[in-house]
Design a protein around this motif. Structure first.
Motif, PDB file in Angstrom:
ATOM      1  N   TYR A 138       0.764  -1.320   0.034  1.00  0.00           N
ATOM      2  CA  TYR A 138      -0.013   0.075  -0.129  1.00  0.00           C
ATOM      3  C   TYR A 138       0.974   1.073  -0.088  1.00  0.00           C
ATOM      4  O   TYR A 138       0.400   2.343  -0.755  1.00  0.00           O
ATOM      5  CB  TYR A 138      -0.769   0.063   1.171  1.00  0.00           C
ATOM      6  N   LEU A 139       1.740   1.389   0.747  1.00  0.00           N
ATOM      7  CA  LEU A 139       2.656   2.632   1.063  1.00  0.00           C
ATOM      8  C   LEU A 139       4.393   2.492   0.815  1.00  0.00           C
ATOM      9  O   LEU A 139       5.035   2.427   1.757  1.00  0.00           O
ATOM     10  CB  LEU A 139       2.163   3.163   2.335  1.00  0.00           C
ATOM     11  N   PRO A 140       4.557   2.081  -0.486  1.00  0.00           N
ATOM     12  CA  PRO A 140       6.216   1.879  -0.566  1.00  0.00           C
ATOM     13  C   PRO A 140       6.751   3.092  -0.231  1.00  0.00           C
ATOM     14  O   PRO A 140       8.090   3.247   0.043  1.00  0.00           O
ATOM     15  CB  PRO A 140       6.362   1.402  -1.985  1.00  0.00           C
ATOM     16  N   GLU A 141       6.068   4.354  -0.448  1.00  0.00           N
ATOM     17  CA  GLU A 141       6.836   5.691  -0.008  1.00  0.00           C
ATOM     18  C   GLU A 141       7.105   5.788   1.447  1.00  0.00           C
ATOM     19  O   GLU A 141       8.302   6.402   1.756  1.00  0.00           O
ATOM     20  CB  GLU A 141       5.528   6.857  -0.128  1.00  0.00           C
ATOM     21  N   ILE A 142       6.534   4.906   2.344  1.00  0.00           N
ATOM     22  CA  ILE A 142       7.157   4.700   3.941  1.00  0.00           C
ATOM     23  C   ILE A 142       8.518   4.059   3.741  1.00  0.00           C
ATOM     24  O   ILE A 142       9.485   4.476   4.563  1.00  0.00           O
ATOM     25  CB  ILE A 142       6.153   3.832   4.751  1.00  0.00           C
ATOM     26  N   ARG A 143       8.393   3.056   2.924  1.00  0.00           N
ATOM     27  CA  ARG A 143      10.010   2.566   2.566  1.00  0.00           C
ATOM     28  C   ARG A 143      11.074   3.353   2.615  1.00  0.00           C
ATOM     29  O   ARG A 143      12.117   3.515   3.010  1.00  0.00           O
ATOM     30  CB  ARG A 143       9.904   1.082   1.823  1.00  0.00           C
ATOM     31  N   THR A 144      10.663   4.211   1.556  1.00  0.00           N
ATOM     32  CA  THR A 144      11.729   5.317   0.802  1.00  0.00           C
ATOM     33  C   THR A 144      12.153   6.039   2.092  1.00  0.00           C
ATOM     34  O   THR A 144      13.405   6.585   2.351  1.00  0.00           O
ATOM     35  CB  THR A 144      11.041   5.974  -0.287  1.00  0.00           C
ATOM     36  N   MET A 145      11.088   6.581   3.014  1.00  0.00           N
ATOM     37  CA  MET A 145      11.266   7.428   3.906  1.00  0.00           C
ATOM     38  C   MET A 145      12.202   6.639   5.160  1.00  0.00           C
ATOM     39  O   MET A 145      13.107   7.110   5.535  1.00  0.00           O
ATOM     40  CB  MET A 145      10.055   8.010   4.773  1.00  0.00           C
ATOM     41  N   GLU A 146      11.962   5.611   5.291  1.00  0.00           N
ATOM     42  CA  GLU A 146      12.546   4.767   6.397  1.00  0.00           C
ATOM     43  C   GLU A 146      14.021   4.507   6.142  1.00  0.00           C
ATOM     44  O   GLU A 146      14.830   4.802   7.214  1.00  0.00           O
ATOM     45  CB  GLU A 146      11.854   3.506   6.613  1.00  0.00           C
ATOM     46  N   GLU A 147      14.099   4.094   4.869  1.00  0.00           N
ATOM     47  CA  GLU A 147      15.604   3.923   4.348  1.00  0.00           C
ATOM     48  C   GLU A 147      16.433   5.058   4.605  1.00  0.00           C
ATOM     49  O   GLU A 147      17.701   5.017   4.507  1.00  0.00           O
ATOM     50  CB  GLU A 147      15.612   3.269   3.087  1.00  0.00           C
ATOM     51  N   SER A 148      15.751   6.337   4.395  1.00  0.00           N
ATOM     52  CA  SER A 148      16.462   7.723   4.415  1.00  0.00           C
ATOM     53  C   SER A 148      16.896   8.031   5.731  1.00  0.00           C
ATOM     54  O   SER A 148      17.898   8.635   5.923  1.00  0.00           O
ATOM     55  CB  SER A 148      15.819   8.622   3.538  1.00  0.00           C
ATOM     56  N   ARG A 149      16.260   7.436   6.844  1.00  0.00           N
ATOM     57  CA  ARG A 149      16.379   8.046   8.346  1.00  0.00           C
ATOM     58  C   ARG A 149      16.829   6.993   9.259  1.00  0.00           C
ATOM     59  O   ARG A 149      17.388   7.432  10.411  1.00  0.00           O
ATOM     60  CB  ARG A 149      15.299   8.748   8.517  1.00  0.00           C
ATOM     61  N   PHE A 150      16.615   5.875   9.028  1.00  0.00           N
ATOM     62  CA  PHE A 150      17.008   4.864  10.016  1.00  0.00           C
ATOM     63  C   PHE A 150      18.734   4.198   9.768  1.00  0.00           C
ATOM     64  O   PHE A 150      18.644   3.757   8.677  1.00  0.00           O
ATOM     65  CB  PHE A 150      16.075   3.469   9.741  1.00  0.00           C
ATOM     66  N   THR A 151      19.199   4.062  10.951  1.00  0.00           N
ATOM     67  CA  THR A 151      20.548   3.544  10.607  1.00  0.00           C
ATOM     68  C   THR A 151      20.234   1.995  11.185  1.00  0.00           C
ATOM     69  O   THR A 151      19.823   1.689  11.971  1.00  0.00           O
ATOM     70  CB  THR A 151      21.598   4.392  11.809  1.00  0.00           C
TER      71      THR A 151
END
Length: 268
Positions: free
Chosen positions: A152-165
């Motif tokens: 439903y929301l692959p945009e969340i994956r993009t966001m998470e990959e940019s900010r989670f270490t």
């Protein structure tokens, strides 16, 4: 569309990616949805060991602060501090804690490292001000991932990959000697994103989405069509057919980890 929502997110963040404006904007009503889960609370309390004084960095509204200990809450968002019930509250960021070396027995940081503009510096500050450090975070590299992202929301994956270490890097920076997995129970009370892996209808509630930083930072033009697709799949039974295996499970390991370090332990 991806470029548009990402540009919007960058515009609503302060220079350096500091989290205060985000939670000043989305933090109202946070405590109603994000209720501490006693099972996670017990593990975090045990991880603090014999500490009597604790600094909670990125304290938010005070979730998981142990009772009976002297806790100092540190939080950059005034909206969140206003919801915090504790007596000792300091508005500051993790990267520059306003305390002398060794001020506390322990430092805790619960689901906050991904909001820090400089995680390495923030983790070093935890080590500087406390002899023990306890961090609860999520491993962006872990699989399986929550079905919400793929379907439903692959945009969340993009966001998470940019900010989670990745947890491996957080552990290295901390000098963690212990990494404990925390599978998410199906009835987890702390309503962050993965809490509803077996309760998909909860994502349809705007109040639930508003208490999650990923949802709250995505534009409605991205979120609302995705939620309509989820609603349709729930109504038709398509979601239940795809995820029948989840409906009988008590918990799932989605990559949440408790990391424990001590200041006298060498870092990798």
């Amino acid at each position: 569309m991806a470029a548009l929502w990402w540009d919007l997110l960058m515009e609503t963040s302060s220079p350096g990616g500091a989290p205060a404006p985000v939670y000043d904007r989305i933090g109202a009503g946070y405590r109603d949805v994000r209720r501490p889960d006693p099972r996670l609370a017990a593990l975090l309390r045990a991880a603090l060991g014999d500490a009597r004084t604790v600094v909670n960095v990125g304290a938010g509204a005070g979730s998981y602060e142990p009772e009976g200990l002297a806790v100092t809450a540190v939080e950059p968002s005034q909206v969140m501090l206003d919801q915090h019930p504790g007596p000792v509250k300091v508005r500051a960021g993790a990267e520059e804690l306003p305390f002398p070396d060794g001020s506390f027995d322990a430092a805790m940081a619960v689901m906050t490292v991904h909001h820090w503009s400089d995680p390495a510096r923030g983790l070093a500050e935890l080590r500087r001000v406390a002899r023990r450090q306890v961090v609860f975070t999520w491993d962006v590299a872990h699989r399986p991932e929550l079905w919400l992202l793929a379907e439903y929301l692959p945009e969340i994956r993009t966001m998470e990959e940019s900010r989670f270490t990745p947890v491996s890097e957080v552990a290295r920076l901390m000098g963690a000697h212990t990494v404990l997995p925390f599978p998410i129970p199906h009835d987890f009370t702390d309503g962050f994103q993965t809490a509803y892996w077996r309760r998909p209808e909860r994502f349809l509630d705007p109040a639930v989405r508003a208490a999650n930083s990923t949802f709250a930072q995505l534009p409605a033009a991205v979120v609302e069509p995705a939620m309509e697709r989820l609603r349709a799949d729930l109504d038709s039974g398509a979601w239940s057919r795809r995820h029948a295996d989840l409906l009988t499970r008590e918990s799932v390991d989605y990559g949440y980890r408790i990391l424990i370090a001590d200041a006298d332990t060498p870092r990798g």
